[in-house]
Design an enzyme around this catalytic site. Structure first.
Site, PDB file in Angstrom:
ATOM      1  N   ASP A 483       0.802  -1.218   0.000  1.00 20.15           N
ATOM      2  CA  ASP A 483       0.000   0.000   0.000  1.00 20.15           C
ATOM      3  C   ASP A 483       0.840   1.275   0.000  1.00 20.15           C
ATOM      4  O   ASP A 483       0.319   2.369  -0.183  1.00 20.15           O
ATOM      5  CB  ASP A 483      -0.842   0.016   1.287  1.00 20.15           C
TER       6      ASP A 483
HETATM    7  C1  BGC Z   1       0.356   1.495   6.123  1.00 16.97           C
HETATM    8  C2  BGC Z   1       0.007   0.290   5.309  1.00 16.97           C
HETATM    9  C3  BGC Z   1      -1.474   0.192   5.179  1.00 16.97           C
HETATM   10  C4  BGC Z   1      -2.078   1.506   4.699  1.00 16.97           C
HETATM   11  C5  BGC Z   1      -3.575   1.415   4.718  1.00 16.97           C
HETATM   12  C6  BGC Z   1      -0.280   2.722   5.547  1.00 16.97           C
HETATM   13  O1  BGC Z   1       0.002   3.821   6.344  1.00 16.97           O
HETATM   14  O2  BGC Z   1       1.747   1.629   6.191  1.00 16.97           O
HETATM   15  O3  BGC Z   1       0.525  -0.879   5.920  1.00 16.97           O
HETATM   16  O4  BGC Z   1      -1.796  -0.805   4.270  1.00 16.97           O
HETATM   17  O5  BGC Z   1      -1.668   2.561   5.492  1.00 16.97           O
HETATM   18  O6  BGC Z   1      -4.226   2.547   4.374  1.00 16.97           O
HETATM   19  C1  NOJ Z   2      -1.727  -3.523   5.553  1.00 18.14           C
HETATM   20  C2  NOJ Z   2      -2.916  -3.459   4.659  1.00 18.14           C
HETATM   21  O1  NOJ Z   2      -4.073  -3.812   5.388  1.00 18.14           O
HETATM   22  C3  NOJ Z   2      -2.754  -4.388   3.478  1.00 18.14           C
HETATM   23  O2  NOJ Z   2      -3.844  -4.247   2.616  1.00 18.14           O
HETATM   24  C4  NOJ Z   2      -1.460  -4.127   2.770  1.00 18.14           C
HETATM   25  O3  NOJ Z   2      -1.327  -5.101   1.751  1.00 18.14           O
HETATM   26  C5  NOJ Z   2      -0.284  -4.183   3.725  1.00 18.14           C
HETATM   27  N1  NOJ Z   2      -0.503  -3.287   4.823  1.00 18.14           N
HETATM   28  C6  NOJ Z   2       1.032  -3.834   3.033  1.00 18.14           C
HETATM   29  O4  NOJ Z   2       1.100  -2.495   2.711  1.00 18.14           O
END
Ligand code: BGC
Ligand code: NOJ
Length: 811
Positions: A483
């Site tokens: 993400d």
């Molecule tokens: C996080 C990710 C997450 C995303 C969701 C980010 O700030 O680092 O792990 O998937 O937010 O919106």
């Molecule tokens: C947490 C999020 O929930 C997931 O959708 C994502 O794939 C991982 N972070 C990695 O960024």
């Protein structure tokens, strides 16, 4: 320091001192009513949706951390204490908290008085029961008061924490027969209320926080408790609470038992009132009547226990390694159910306000629960598919109460659609129920056009094919699984969402990880068509996957590993040509899982590069070298300090893909070494560094570039749960559902002499015994099914009786 230990027989984690390195939580509830509860009884509960129907007020990021919850105060002479230590933090003579399956039992003792309380949500009901026993272990008679306390949230948790100009005037309660009813907004647009009651008659109550706690006091020294008496206050606006006082006179060695009911009730519009201004409490009365006696509470607890035993009974393993055993048999499966229930909405780190149900997250969560809750998996798959739009993109998130896609974030995360084929295939392999493919769910933007699940699956693959970049690789959109790899966002505005900012239209940024995922999705779809008897359709899909594999080999290979992506200007990411971020884990995992380079040495090389460059004793870091500064063209990933989160943290989720990839190449030593390196149960040995709960996976452990390497964060709600279970049960132990039957093909450390698995699959129970007398990693020499030799490794569903004895010899 030691804070607790596993009780494997009772499937509990036993916490023996309250000042754990972080609050260690558990979940209550498994249907409509849920709560989180810490080892000091902190937390909150909600009905279905942690944002829109929150019952209890909880202050995230408060000082101390984990303030507010389901508190019991004891006033015993001049001493005031809590059996869970908080909030008074009066030193206890004895303390123990047992987090079990759907319940938490806390026991505190002070000056010869012991209070035991078990919190749980009974099956089929929307309430918490707090089963309390007070014992006088001392040789003298004692008079004491016990106060049960909760603070109401005014339903919408976001508004509750921000809109004080309104909220300080709206709070309303009713009190009847010693029960407190929270009825804020019941007069207008709500048909639901909450209650807090006790089966014993209270000596007093409070419903105004100012009266019970005070304005200048804290929860550690509530006025009414210090005074030893509730004031029978009625809240008008401000902060409504529920406080009930019980007075006990206990003879030496005598005990008293009672229970509190904290719940949610709804009325039909025409039945809201019994008379003007008086809410209809009938739904509460019915519940209170059923739970009038302790025996009923006890029976509900036993039912809950049986429910969990049955669920977990679907898969149980006997293995030599104690960490693997307790994770597989209890905690990992339990965590899988929590992620299914809550996606990424409510935990110690997720406020319940933010994300709702994630599309990719919930699809992946299904992989870990489909064996024990196939019906719920099917429902969830249909809900998810219904948030796909008719052009193939998917709402990245949806709200569980409304099941509507969240338009603030929208779609354009180009990996999202591809997780549905994986999850539907997993459902089909588990159940053999092809009827799901014909289920009509429509599209989020065109509901009248009732597309079937099969239409959605086809559309998902086409979406990728219609969104390819200059190298024939899938366009990444806002981000793929990672993400934070935001190649189109170019955000320099503080506070802007990295995931939403930036225009993805016309972008050229491509993802090698999605390319591998697409190949894996094609393989699943081909298997599905074969299962349906459509061999030509299956072959056609496999050809499409081959085309993508060609593009990966041509443009996605960096010499020693798979590239990660091409940025919006066509520059490589995850290449040795880069200064930072030379190698990423995700594309190594997914290209191998997608069948790229299995026969030409590329897969082996890529995994060896992971070992050499990314593996650490605490797990595999996401990429190396970490980004030292913010890069506009990379987005959020470079916003994290080195070693945290996606910027070279150990992201447990993607570690599991490498474990699976290693089993595909037959390296059972490495697969299991990786498994143990991130296994929470092994972290008890370094708990003051690790800090998070040692019984469930955390999303992230700080990587070697971080100032606090080995420290875990974001426990509980992570895709790690389902994938870790899949990796260990299906790929290491190798007991894997396939379209054609149950496949047994382990890939284990050579030193294991064997193991046993009990697996319920398509209505039969398989008792599988694997022996590894020749000490191999992989390779099935013989399988006997109810004594009959089997050719190959897949047991057809019709083979054997209802209880199937399977003997497997490796060698
Ligand atoms: C996080 C990710 C997450 C995303 C969701 C980010 O700030 O680092 O792990 O998937 O937010 O919106
Ligand atoms: C947490 C999020 O929930 C997931 O959708 C994502 O794939 C991982 N972070 C990695 O960024």
């Amino acid at each position: 320091m030691q804070y607790g230990h596993f009780d494997d027989v009772n499937r509990e984690y036993v916490i023996t001192r309250p000042d754990t390195p972080l609050p260690w939580i558990n979940y209550l509830g498994c249907e409509d009513f849920f709560g989180i509860i810490s080892n000091t009884a902190g937390g909150y509960c909600f009905y279905r949706d942690a944002r829109l129907r929150r019952l209890l007020r909880y202050r995230y990021n408060n000082v101390p951390l984990d303030s507010n919850g389901r508190y019991l105060y004891i006033k015993d002479g001049a001493t005031v204490w809590n059996p869970g230590w908080k909030p008074t933090r009066t030193p206890l003579d004895k303390y123990e908290c047992r987090h079990g399956l759907g319940y938490t039992a806390i026991r505190g003792e002070k000056n010869g008085i012991e209070v035991r309380v078990t919190y749980f949500v009974p099956l089929g009901d929307s309430l918490e029961l707090w089963d309390v026993t007070v014992c006088n272990h001392s040789p003298r008679a004692r008079s004491l008061s016990l106060f049960g306390f909760v603070e109401w949230c005014l339903w919408d948790a976001q508004d509750d924490m921000t809109n004080f100009q309104r909220n300080f005037s709206t709070g309303q309660v009713e009190v009847e027969d010693g029960a407190v009813f929270h009825v804020t907004e019941y007069r207008e647009r709500r048909n639901h209320f909450a209650y807090f009651a006790c089966n014993a008659k209270p000596a007093g109550f409070d419903t105004a926080r100012d009266a019970f706690v005070g304005v200048h006091e804290g929860l550690d020294c509530p006025r009414a408790v210090l005074a030893g008496r509730c004031t029978n206050s009625l809240a008008h606006g401000w902060a409504p609470v529920g406080a009930l006082q019980l007075d006990f006179n206990l003879k030496p060695h005598a005990s008293r038992r009672c229970h509190f009911l904290l719940g949610y009730a709804e009325n039909r519009e025409e039945q809201k009132y019994v008379r003007p201004g008086v809410a209809n409490k009938a739904p509460f009365r019915a519940v209170a009547k059923r739970f009038a006696k302790s025996a009923a509470v006890e029976a509900a607890r036993r039912q809950l226990q049986a429910h969990w035993e049955k669920l977990l009974g679907t898969f149980q393993a006997e293995v030599e390694d104690p960490h693997l055993a307790r994770m597989l048999n209890t905690w990992n499966q339990y965590q899988c159910v929590a992620t299914l229930n809550l996606s990424r909405s409510a935990s110690g780190y997720e406020t319940g306000i933010g994300r709702g149900m994630g599309y990719r997250d919930s699809n992946q969560d299904i992989l870990g629960v489909v064996h024990l809750a196939p019906q719920r998996a099917r429902e969830r798959l249909c809900d998810l598919a219904a948030t796909q739009l008719s052009d193939g993109t998917c709402f990245h998130q949806y709200q569980p109460l409304t099941k509507k896609g969240n338009s603030d974030i929208g779609g354009g995360f180009n990996d999202d659609p591809l997780w549905l084929p994986l999850a539907v295939a997993a459902y089909l392999k588990e159940t053999g129920d092809a009827s799901i493919l014909k289920a009509k769910v429509g599209y989020a933007d065109k509901n009248q056009k009732k597309a079937t699940i099969l239409d959605h699956l086809e559309l998902s693959l086409r979406y990728t094919e219609h969104n390819l970049g200059p190298h024939g690789l899938p366009l990444i959109g806002h981000a793929d699984w990672n993400d934070c790899l935001n190649l189109n966002c170019f955000s320099s505005t503080p506070g802007e969402s990295f995931q939403c900012a930036g225009d993805i239209r016309g972008s050229r940024a491509e993802s090698v990880m999605i390319a591998g995922l697409y190949c894996a999705a094609c393989t699943e779809m081909a298997g599905l068509y074969e299962f349906l008897g459509q061999a030509e359709a299956a072959r056609a899909i496999l050809r499409r996957a081959e085309t993508m594999r060609g593009a990966i080999v041509k443009h996605g290979w960096d010499g020693g590993w798979f590239l990660r992506a091409y940025d919006a200007r066509g520059r490589k990411i995850g290449s040795r040509e880069c200064e930072e971020g030379q190698i990423f884990v995700e594309s190594q995992g997914w290209c191998v899982l997608g069948g790229v380079g299995l026969n030409d040495g590329r897969a082996r090389l890529a995994l060896d590069s992971v070992k050499a460059r990314l593996a650490t004793p605490n797990g595999i870091v996401l990429q190396q070298p970490a980004y030292a500064t913010y890069h506009l063209h990379l987005g959020e990933i470079s916003s994290y300090p080195p070693g945290y989160k996606e910027n070279a943290g150990i992201f447990s989720h993607n570690n599991t893909w490498i474990q699976i990839a290693e089993t595909m190449l037959g390296n059972g030593e490495r697969a299991f070494e990786y498994y143990l390196s991130m296994c929470p149960s092994t972290k008890e040995a370094q708990i003051d560094t690790y800090r998070a709960e040692p019984y469930v996976y955390a999303q992230m452990t700080a990587g070697r570039d971080a100032p606090t390497p080995g420290e875990a964060k974001n426990s509980w709600l992570t895709g790690t749960a389902s994938w870790a279970f899949v990796a260990a049960s299906q790929h290491i132990l190798g007991v894997k559902p396939t379209f054609k039957g149950l496949c047994i093909d382990p890939c284990i450390p050579r030193a294991w002499r064997g193991f046993k698995v009990r697996r319920v699959f398509r209505g039969k129970t398989y008792h599988i015994e694997v022996s590894n007398l020749r000490g191999v990693n992989r390779g099935v020499k013989k399988i006997a099914v109810d004594g009959e030799p089997l050719s190959g490794t897949v047991i057809p569903p019709e083979a054997g009786g209802k209880e199937v004895r399977v003997r497997v010899e490796l060698g």
